[in-house]
Design an enzyme around this catalytic site. Sequence first.
Site, PDB file in Angstrom:
ATOM      1  N   HIS A 135       0.829  -1.208   0.000  1.00  0.00           N
ATOM      2  CA  HIS A 135       0.000   0.000   0.000  1.00  0.00           C
ATOM      3  C   HIS A 135       0.864   1.259   0.000  1.00  0.00           C
ATOM      4  O   HIS A 135       0.636   2.186  -0.791  1.00  0.00           O
ATOM      5  CB  HIS A 135      -0.908  -0.018   1.234  1.00  0.00           C
ATOM      6  CG  HIS A 135      -1.685   1.239   1.442  1.00  0.00           C
ATOM      7  ND1 HIS A 135      -2.965   1.422   0.953  1.00  0.00           N
ATOM      8  CD2 HIS A 135      -1.363   2.396   2.089  1.00  0.00           C
ATOM      9  CE1 HIS A 135      -3.393   2.632   1.294  1.00  0.00           C
ATOM     10  NE2 HIS A 135      -2.441   3.240   1.983  1.00  0.00           N
ATOM     11  N   GLU A 136       1.868   1.301   0.876  1.00  0.00           N
ATOM     12  CA  GLU A 136       2.700   2.500   0.976  1.00  0.00           C
ATOM     13  C   GLU A 136       3.554   2.702  -0.273  1.00  0.00           C
ATOM     14  O   GLU A 136       3.704   3.823  -0.766  1.00  0.00           O
ATOM     15  CB  GLU A 136       3.583   2.422   2.224  1.00  0.00           C
ATOM     16  CG  GLU A 136       2.813   2.408   3.542  1.00  0.00           C
ATOM     17  CD  GLU A 136       1.896   3.604   3.716  1.00  0.00           C
ATOM     18  OE1 GLU A 136       2.206   4.676   3.188  1.00  0.00           O
ATOM     19  OE2 GLU A 136       0.856   3.450   4.381  1.00  0.00           O
ATOM     20  N   HIS A 139       1.616   4.271  -3.032  1.00  0.00           N
ATOM     21  CA  HIS A 139       1.544   5.730  -2.965  1.00  0.00           C
ATOM     22  C   HIS A 139       2.704   6.362  -3.733  1.00  0.00           C
ATOM     23  O   HIS A 139       2.532   7.352  -4.447  1.00  0.00           O
ATOM     24  CB  HIS A 139       1.610   6.202  -1.505  1.00  0.00           C
ATOM     25  CG  HIS A 139       0.309   6.154  -0.771  1.00  0.00           C
ATOM     26  ND1 HIS A 139      -0.840   6.770  -1.232  1.00  0.00           N
ATOM     27  CD2 HIS A 139      -0.028   5.586   0.418  1.00  0.00           C
ATOM     28  CE1 HIS A 139      -1.828   6.579  -0.364  1.00  0.00           C
ATOM     29  NE2 HIS A 139      -1.364   5.866   0.648  1.00  0.00           N
ATOM     30  N   GLU A 194      -5.952   7.199  -1.206  1.00  0.00           N
ATOM     31  CA  GLU A 194      -5.918   6.026  -0.332  1.00  0.00           C
ATOM     32  C   GLU A 194      -6.536   4.809  -1.013  1.00  0.00           C
ATOM     33  O   GLU A 194      -5.987   3.705  -0.968  1.00  0.00           O
ATOM     34  CB  GLU A 194      -6.648   6.325   0.980  1.00  0.00           C
ATOM     35  CG  GLU A 194      -5.856   7.176   1.952  1.00  0.00           C
ATOM     36  CD  GLU A 194      -4.627   6.466   2.475  1.00  0.00           C
ATOM     37  OE1 GLU A 194      -4.704   5.252   2.742  1.00  0.00           O
ATOM     38  OE2 GLU A 194      -3.583   7.115   2.594  1.00  0.00           O
TER      39      GLU A 194
END
Length: 262
Positions: A135-136, A139, A194
């Site tokens: 997920h990070e 980004h 997100e």
Amino acid sequence: MFRNVFVSLALLVAAGCSTVPITGRRQLSLVSDQEVMTMSFQAYDDLMKKSKLSSNATQTAMVKRVGQRIQGAVESFMRQQGASEQLAGYQWEFNLIDDASQQNAFAMAGGKTAVYTGLLPITQNETGLAVVMGHEIAHAIAKHSNERISQQMAAQGVGSSLGALGGGTSAQIINTAYGIGAGVGLMKFGRTQESEADRLGLIFMAMAGYNPEGAVSFWQRMAAASNGQSPPEFLSTHPSNETRISDIQKNMPEAKKYYNAR
């Protein structure tokens, strides 16, 4: 005069756009990737000097292993898409910060990534950690930090240089953007970003050989750990835990197409 400023800004915004990999979403991009990465590298190095890295060899090795596997998946995907140039200048790094009070992780522009030990009781295992790191890193790949800074620039009506934002040194500007220095090692992204990182993260962890279904149980544990303290969704820039889990389940068939168990 106001009209001229408005027209100039509108033209600048129209010209300063890029496209997010996989989702195809158009995003505002008023500053160069290299400028954001240079500032991120400086801020990351400063943070690592001030932070205490974990002395737990097993946990540290797990963070580096998961990070490297997701890095390989990202590089493979971008190569398949003929977009490897978007990773130019990346200096991948994965560290575990010894801070049990922080249930956080982040990945800066250019691949500089860190996980706080406070998050490990919730990730529980390597798959759970892959959910967070996927997920990070998503980004970073989606250039959300560039987009957020560009949105700030557009809102302030400044030019195409980060220096125009003011606020001190480059490190201070990027630290403010990521929330570093306020005890929070997370970029404060909006709902769209997100949700986008959730979708991309599922794909990247699946390509790295981690079962994307682990994302559902991770976010359920994250919801339980919040003890009901999360604000209502309409008051938050993040999707509610329920919405996030529902969206992840909807994206699961797509992620499963990329999954090859190791």
